[in-house]
Scaffold this motif. Sequence first.
Motif, short mmCIF file in Angstrom:
data_model
loop_
_atom_site.label_atom_id
_atom_site.label_comp_id
_atom_site.label_asym_id
_atom_site.label_seq_id
_atom_site.Cartn_x
_atom_site.Cartn_y
_atom_site.Cartn_z
N ARG A 1 0.76 -1.14 -0.09
CA ARG A 1 0.21 0.01 0.06
C ARG A 1 0.72 1.26 -0.13
O ARG A 1 0.53 2.32 0.89
CB ARG A 1 -1.12 0.07 1.23
CG ARG A 1 -2.17 -1.08 1.13
CD ARG A 1 -3.33 -0.73 1.89
NE ARG A 1 -3.06 -0.63 3.46
CZ ARG A 1 -3.09 -1.26 4.40
NH1 ARG A 1 -3.22 -2.62 3.94
NH2 ARG A 1 -2.78 -1.08 5.54
N PHE A 2 1.91 1.23 -1.04
CA PHE A 2 2.78 2.58 -1.06
C PHE A 2 1.84 3.60 -1.89
O PHE A 2 0.86 3.36 -2.69
CB PHE A 2 3.98 2.36 -1.66
CG PHE A 2 3.79 1.59 -2.86
CD1 PHE A 2 3.82 1.95 -4.15
CD2 PHE A 2 3.71 0.03 -3.09
CE1 PHE A 2 3.66 1.33 -5.61
CE2 PHE A 2 3.52 -0.79 -4.34
CZ PHE A 2 3.41 0.04 -5.30
N HIS A 3 2.45 4.84 -1.87
CA HIS A 3 1.92 6.08 -2.49
C HIS A 3 3.04 6.19 -4.02
O HIS A 3 4.20 6.35 -3.48
CB HIS A 3 1.87 7.17 -1.60
CG HIS A 3 1.15 8.19 -2.40
ND1 HIS A 3 0.06 8.46 -2.86
CD2 HIS A 3 1.80 9.69 -2.62
CE1 HIS A 3 -0.40 9.52 -3.45
NE2 HIS A 3 0.87 10.39 -3.18
N VAL A 4 2.56 6.69 -4.71
CA VAL A 4 3.24 6.87 -6.08
C VAL A 4 2.83 8.29 -6.57
O VAL A 4 1.71 8.66 -6.76
CB VAL A 4 3.24 5.88 -7.09
CG1 VAL A 4 3.93 6.43 -8.43
CG2 VAL A 4 3.73 4.70 -6.76
N HIS B 1 9.63 7.66 1.15
CA HIS B 1 8.44 6.89 1.05
C HIS B 1 7.61 7.01 -0.06
O HIS B 1 6.66 6.19 -0.39
CB HIS B 1 7.68 7.12 2.44
CG HIS B 1 8.16 6.75 3.60
ND1 HIS B 1 8.10 5.38 3.97
CD2 HIS B 1 9.11 7.08 4.61
CE1 HIS B 1 8.67 5.13 5.00
NE2 HIS B 1 9.38 6.27 5.46
#
Lengths: 402, 279
Positions: A248-251, A259
Amino acid sequence: MQSKKTKTLEPQTETKLAELQQTRERRTVLMQGNEAVAYGALDAGVNFFAGYPITPSTEIAEILSVELPKRNGVFVQMEDEIASICAITGASLAGAKSLTATSGPGFSLMQEGIGYAKITETPCVVVNVQRMGPSTGMPTSPAQGDIMQSKWGSHGDSPAIVLYPDSVKESYELTIRAVNLSEKYRTCVILLLDEVLGHMREAVCLPDLANVRVISRIKPTVPPHWYKHYDENQKYLSPLASYGEGYRFHVTGLTHDSHGFPTNKSTEAFEMMERLRKKISYNIRDLVQIESHKMEDATIAIFAAGIVSRAAKAAIVMARAEGIKVGLLRPLTIWPFPDDAVRKMLRNVETVIVPELNQGQFIGEIQRLTKDKSESNVISLQRCDGTLFTPNDILRKIKEVS
Amino acid sequence: MATIPQKIVHQYLRHDKKFPHVWCAGCSNGIVLGAIIRAIAEMDINRDDIVMVSGIGCSSRMPVYIDLNTLHTLHGRSIAYATGVKLYKPYMKVIVITGDGDCTAIGGNHLIHAARRNIDLTVILINNNIYGMTGGQASPTTPHMAIATTAPYGNIEPDFNVCNLAMGAGASFVARTTAYHVQEMQKYFIEAINHPGFSLVEVESACPVIYGRLNKKGGAPEMMKSMRDNTIPLAAYEKLPKEKTEGKTIRGILRQEVRQEYCAAYQDLIKRVNVKEGK
């Protein structure tokens, strides 16, 4: 083309593949450059293609539309080239090995998306079968007009990896290498082809799949709450999670911290920009590939890439028959630029001829490196009319300067 | 760190990352975010299986705040990125957050083609009738003769009816609601996410700081009341006489039909090809 003459010259490619050529069962087929790219993509494990029809690259899309469904891969024809680069970037973030193919006008449209793939460090490959520009130009005529665009096309500083084959066989090999490098360095790698190469047919012997070296992205092994999307480990090659794996990472295309969250802090912005730069500049040795052809005793060197080097090689045979010692330095990786090899060449020869199918793009890079040499020793040979150099064009220049 | 209240929304926010948010006081985007979270929570979807994709603009800043797989992309291109994600991992729920400028101006091409393909994306279009992030320029949904910083004498262009546009392009689920109608919005989100095909929910929203100020619409409460008073549910709209519906906007599910979804069609194609190939 001077294919008969040039075919006898020694091929210079990734050593492993060259070795493999000798050990495996040979089956030679007649193949187009675009076909070689398509099969190279498949052998490299590409399982997602999004593209838009454009001459002279369309065959790549056509072949993959046949082959990808057989391999449970995805082929989709998008509404334009902008959507194509976006779709392959999205698919890559979901875990795909993705590729698109286009030509000049489409390549121009893709530039913003290429910048996005670079800043978000998302692996993908863009094949640009160059045609004569600017604008619509001459769709079925060759030109090497996108040398600089492939590095500087997207706004902002964004270090580039650009590969440039000179034969059908090498198109296959460098497609695999482009996919491998994109996965390893987490960036958008560009493969430049000449129009003529895309459509030219040559006898090619593809290696067995088992012998093709395929690199895939490193997967994170840490628990999700420890995961950093841009982790600064050794040499800036950090693991990459895919959507749907629990991370559940943010791009974002905004300047971001390690992060992936947007930042306005100058320290974090500096860190991100340095990371993008060092990722390439710290790995120059791995990235740069050159072919040095008959340079040992040369007093005149030709610096040429892609299809132009084929005419140069033929010219070298003719010049050497007349006793002129000419060699060729050919970059297989044009960006990052092979500075060291070019410096060495400039030290060792008296004159460098730079033939290119544009109004002078490589020449500036060579001149940049001529600190200790007078500029007159670097001679530009330009052609920008939709036709190729003949070996005689280059031979004439060789004789002129010898 | 302050203790986190344990309402449903708080369980889905990235508290330790990028708060406070960028939205102005009185902006509707937070209301929409709350409704999306409650819809996801009510549907009980594993959040690892949801990707939220957005473009550029005020509303498109939403993904950074929510603890899902999030992808903040280029201006106008969110649907194209979402298409890539969805096609490669069709089991994932892909929600696109976009605004009126992002989706119907620069991204108009992607909207109509995704609708035509009927790919299973849920597009939530937050329509504030203006470009908020850049300071109030006219968008394709800025009403005729409304004031914007690039339409200082009144907008002479007619505006898009976004729902009609999507339906015309072939979207199989289309709904319109407003930021005032929170429960209705949540219900439509659930319907849209469950819908097997391209779905678009247009949420009319209030931008009191920019659109409201330029057009003298009052503050956030006044704009909320206006959304309440100037919209009519679809069922009532059809029954009311023309003079009572004049100038009012329809709310409701305007289309809900099942036709072949694109990822499913692609899976069928793979099966067909592999049978032919004898695999």
